[in-house]
Structures are given as C-alpha cells and as structure tokens.
Scaffold this active site. Sequence first.
Site, PDB file in Angstrom:
ATOM      1  N   GLY A  90      56.952 -48.211  13.301  1.00 28.25           N
ATOM      2  CA  GLY A  90      56.674 -47.698  14.311  1.00 28.25           C
ATOM      3  C   GLY A  90      56.857 -46.605  14.460  1.00 28.25           C
ATOM      4  N   ARG A  93      61.109 -42.268  17.140  1.00 25.73           N
ATOM      5  CA  ARG A  93      61.594 -40.994  18.400  1.00 25.73           C
ATOM      6  C   ARG A  93      60.391 -39.230  18.226  1.00 25.73           C
ATOM      7  NH1 ARG A  93      64.132 -37.088  14.037  1.00 25.73           N
ATOM      8  NH2 ARG A  93      62.668 -37.216  12.285  1.00 25.73           N
ATOM      9  N   ASP A 126      69.130 -42.692  16.634  1.00 21.91           N
ATOM     10  CA  ASP A 126      69.363 -42.041  18.549  1.00 21.91           C
ATOM     11  C   ASP A 126      67.623 -41.565  18.796  1.00 21.91           C
ATOM     12  OD1 ASP A 126      69.076 -39.143  17.173  1.00 21.91           O
ATOM     13  OD2 ASP A 126      70.787 -39.153  17.068  1.00 21.91           O
ATOM     14  N   GLY A 127      66.305 -41.207  18.121  1.00 18.81           N
ATOM     15  CA  GLY A 127      65.680 -40.812  18.772  1.00 18.81           C
ATOM     16  C   GLY A 127      65.214 -39.080  18.841  1.00 18.81           C
ATOM     17  N   ARG A 180      53.446 -31.520  19.760  1.00 18.89           N
ATOM     18  CA  ARG A 180      52.205 -31.303  18.723  1.00 18.89           C
ATOM     19  C   ARG A 180      51.207 -32.046  19.304  1.00 18.89           C
ATOM     20  NH1 ARG A 180      55.190 -34.708  14.097  1.00 18.89           N
ATOM     21  NH2 ARG A 180      54.968 -36.454  14.723  1.00 18.89           N
ATOM     22  N   ARG A 187      47.222 -43.926  12.729  1.00 23.29           N
ATOM     23  CA  ARG A 187      47.503 -43.592  10.924  1.00 23.29           C
ATOM     24  C   ARG A 187      47.029 -44.573   9.984  1.00 23.29           C
ATOM     25  NH1 ARG A 187      53.102 -41.163  12.391  1.00 23.29           N
ATOM     26  NH2 ARG A 187      53.186 -40.578  14.231  1.00 23.29           N
ATOM     27  N   ASP A 258      52.276 -43.784   6.791  1.00 26.39           N
ATOM     28  CA  ASP A 258      52.085 -43.588   8.084  1.00 26.39           C
ATOM     29  C   ASP A 258      52.522 -41.832   8.209  1.00 26.39           C
ATOM     30  OD1 ASP A 258      55.510 -44.155   6.794  1.00 26.39           O
ATOM     31  OD2 ASP A 258      56.304 -43.581   8.403  1.00 26.39           O
ATOM     32  N   ASN A 259      52.636 -41.796   7.388  1.00 28.83           N
ATOM     33  CA  ASN A 259      52.768 -39.905   7.781  1.00 28.83           C
ATOM     34  C   ASN A 259      51.456 -39.393   7.431  1.00 28.83           C
ATOM     35  OD1 ASN A 259      55.072 -39.530   8.076  1.00 28.83           O
ATOM     36  ND2 ASN A 259      55.809 -39.320   6.435  1.00 28.83           N
ATOM     37  N   ASP A 268      53.501 -33.603  10.709  1.00 36.50           N
ATOM     38  CA  ASP A 268      55.505 -34.717  10.778  1.00 36.50           C
ATOM     39  C   ASP A 268      55.883 -33.800   9.651  1.00 36.50           C
ATOM     40  OD1 ASP A 268      57.582 -36.022  11.599  1.00 36.50           O
ATOM     41  OD2 ASP A 268      56.980 -37.872  10.306  1.00 36.50           O
TER      42      ASP A 268
END
Length: 480
Positions: A90, A93, A126-127, A180, A187, A258-259, A268
């Site tokens: 999911g 970040r 840490d996102g 962006r 996706r 997922d990309n 990405d």
Amino acid sequence: MPPSARYRPDPRYLALGDGFADVVEPARFPVHVLRHRDDRWAARIGLDSLTDAEWEAHFARFEPLPDNLPEPLALRYHGHQFGSYNPALGDGRGFLFAQLRDAGDDRLLDLGTKGSGATPYARGGDGRLTLKGGVREILAAELLAARGVDTCKIVSVFETGERLWRGDEPSPTRSCVLVRLSHSNLRIGTFQRHAYHRDVARLGALVDYAVEHHFPAARRGDKAATTAALLRLVVERAAVTAAAWTVAGFVHAVLNTDNLNITGESFDYGPWRFLPTYDLGFTAAYFDETGFYAFGRQPSAVLWNLGRLAETLLPLAGRDVLEDSLGAFEPTFHAAVRRAFLDRLGLAARGDAADDVVMDACYAFLAARRVELDRFYFDWYGGEASAARALAGPAAAHYAHPEFTEVRRAWAEHLPAAPERLTHAYYGGPGPCSLLIDEVEALWAPIAERDDWAPLAAKLAQIREVAALHGRDPSINDMP
C-alpha cells in the site's frame, strides 16, 4: 492568490467508497526549502499562479487545494515483488493529494506524493525520501520525457531538513518530499488487493472507475465485454511504454505489479539506470542479483504483470476474451519499438519490411561492437545524412568495422525525418545528452558537498533544449 482559471479540481477517488484508501496525516517537517518547481506542468493544471508561500503551503505542508480532496489518501494495493506475492503493501510513504483536470485535453490527473510520512502501510519504515532520491526522480522523468517515454511529471521537491539513515547512501543523508503528476494511481496491485479478498463488487467498481475516467473507449454493452476491452487498452498502453524504455535504453529496475499503473506512464524511479552500451543482461539494482528485471527482460516482465491483472478480472469476464486481450501485447510492442527506434534515429518510416531490417541491423551491430548507445543515436541521427559528422567523431573506429557496412546498406533508402534538425547546434556539439550513472553521481556531488545546484539546473536546461528540438516541449505538447 487563488489558482488560475485553468485550475479545475475534480476529486473522483472518494466516489469509489470505502475499502480503497485510508485517510492519513502528512508529516510535519522542520524546514521547507524549495528545490524544484515545474511551472510548465503547473500551468497545465492551473497552479502556476500560486505564490511561493502558497506553493509551500500546498506541497510541503499539504494544506488541501481549493475544492479538492479534503484529506490525503494512502491508497490500498497488493503486489508481486520480484515474482513473490506480498499482501502487506500500500502507499507506505506517499498519498493521493489532489485530482484535477488537464487544461490541454480534459483528462483526469492525480497529484501524488513520495516522502510525505509514514502511513498504515509503511511496514516499519520512516515514510521519508532522501534528497538524492528526489534528484534522481527529477532527472529520470525529465530525460524520459525528452526521449518520448510516457512518464509521470515531477512538479515539486522540497528539502525538509531531516537526517535519514539509508543502507544504500552515505548516511546520515538529507531528506525531501516530492509531488508528481500522473494520469492515474490505479496500479495492477490495486486490482490484486480486491481479487485477493475475493471482493467482486470492488473489482467491478474499479473497472467502472477506470472506464469512466481513463478509458471511455472500452465501454461496451455488458460488463464482461467492457472488462475485456479495458484490459486490451491497458495492455496496449503498457506495451508502448515497454517499447519506449527499450529504445530509450532505460532500465527501471523494479517492475513489480505495484509499480505499474493501468494508464501506462512509468513512475517511481528508484535504482534506475540508462544503458551505457546495448546489453540485454544489464541490471540496474544492486539487489537484483539474478537479473530478474534486467534490461532485456523488461518486456516479458511487463507482460507477466499484465497476466496477473487479467487473473484479477476473471470474476468479471471469461478467460478466453481476457487471454485474447493479452494477445495484443506482442504486436503492439513490436510496432511501437520499430516506430520509436526510427524516431530516435531520425529516419522517416517507409512502412514496409525495410523498417525492420534497419532496426535489426542496428541492434545486431550495437550488441556486437558495444559502441556507446547514446553516441550511436547522436552520431547517426538522420542516417546517411550524418555520415561525415559520424565518421569524424570519437566512435569512428567502430563505424569503420566491416559489420557496420550492413547497417549502412540497410538504411540506404531511408530519408531523414526532420533534416532541418541536423543543422542545429546540438548535433554540431561534442556529444549526446546522456544520463549514465557516473554523470548522475557527478550532478549529486556538488549538492552534497557544498549545496551547489547549478550543475543540476544546467543539466535540466540541456535536457529541455533537446526535448524542444525533437518536438517534445511539454509547454506546447500534450502528455503522451
């Protein structure tokens, strides 16, 4: 100051209902130092009139844009990562920040983030995003656009004043948050999540959303036919993008499900590389020890991912029609490679088998002689019309080799597509506009060492000049 009249908010994602996203809070950063603002694309979506303070408020503190999403949404999805299914994915970040219409052609576009803080899907991270990572995203998107690849657009990067620890960068390293612009954040993994939970209703809702907002040409009389038509259009978009990567010499490095989004633009940009020489086995990511996503495997990886998308749609359409839609990949890919190859070499297509002969001869030569890939396209842009220039250049010894005779014979009847470009100062210059890894590191070094952004600015100016020369100026052309 309100956004300009070109600003047309259209937050549609909430209409999908619950189960597709989670409301999240953006991180609070110690400082906000603007490092990149792309007013070319901001103008296309009516945000170029924002003052510096307003830009910071929206793209560093993430105050909602007028009449847009009231809160950021971390999108839910699953995915295959290097062939293994992961249901813990999911937006970890990043989040969907806003949706709005393109002033150029009325498409629904998404503004999404990276490095905006941990979400429920951060998996202990840490996102955050490193500043070097943000710079690499800018560079990849700019050069891909200049080479005619459908890509997201990096509209904003703020340095955020935190110190991050990363295993693949000298640490502590600087942090940033990026925004962006994409055609869609749906996706393949978005569909996989609901298929995993056997949620046919939400799968149907995703198909309806995709057709209404991204692929209206897929609409048919019934759900099964519409689903199959949607898959075919997604397959064709993905095939064109995979072909464009091939000709651009781009290695994405992490082509997980997922990309890959359904509208085809690449995004990405992590451990990406551009090829130094034509090498099907070239691998970009240091952690891809088996070459799973090597350059030559990218088309098959994309097709495999599309197969996983087709599997998610089986509750909505028959296997036969979905397999027929997948069958569009190969012919679309090969036609797109040929078209993109001739475009990059500056040759007018003849529309017959001679086009394939030229392409095959060039790739055979490039694989055998290992001439610098970007140098080859630069030297021979326009084919024989550039012979005097190419044969006087630094790669002349390669072109004197007997193997190159076959290449020149193959394109003998092909004319330059745009002969006026051959007199431009770019083709009279020392060499091609490239972005090999050594140059990427050289552009980062002055930023890291003395906060000197001038080399990066000069490189972006050069890339944009080359893009404009080849008719890819985003201020006048629509996003692919």
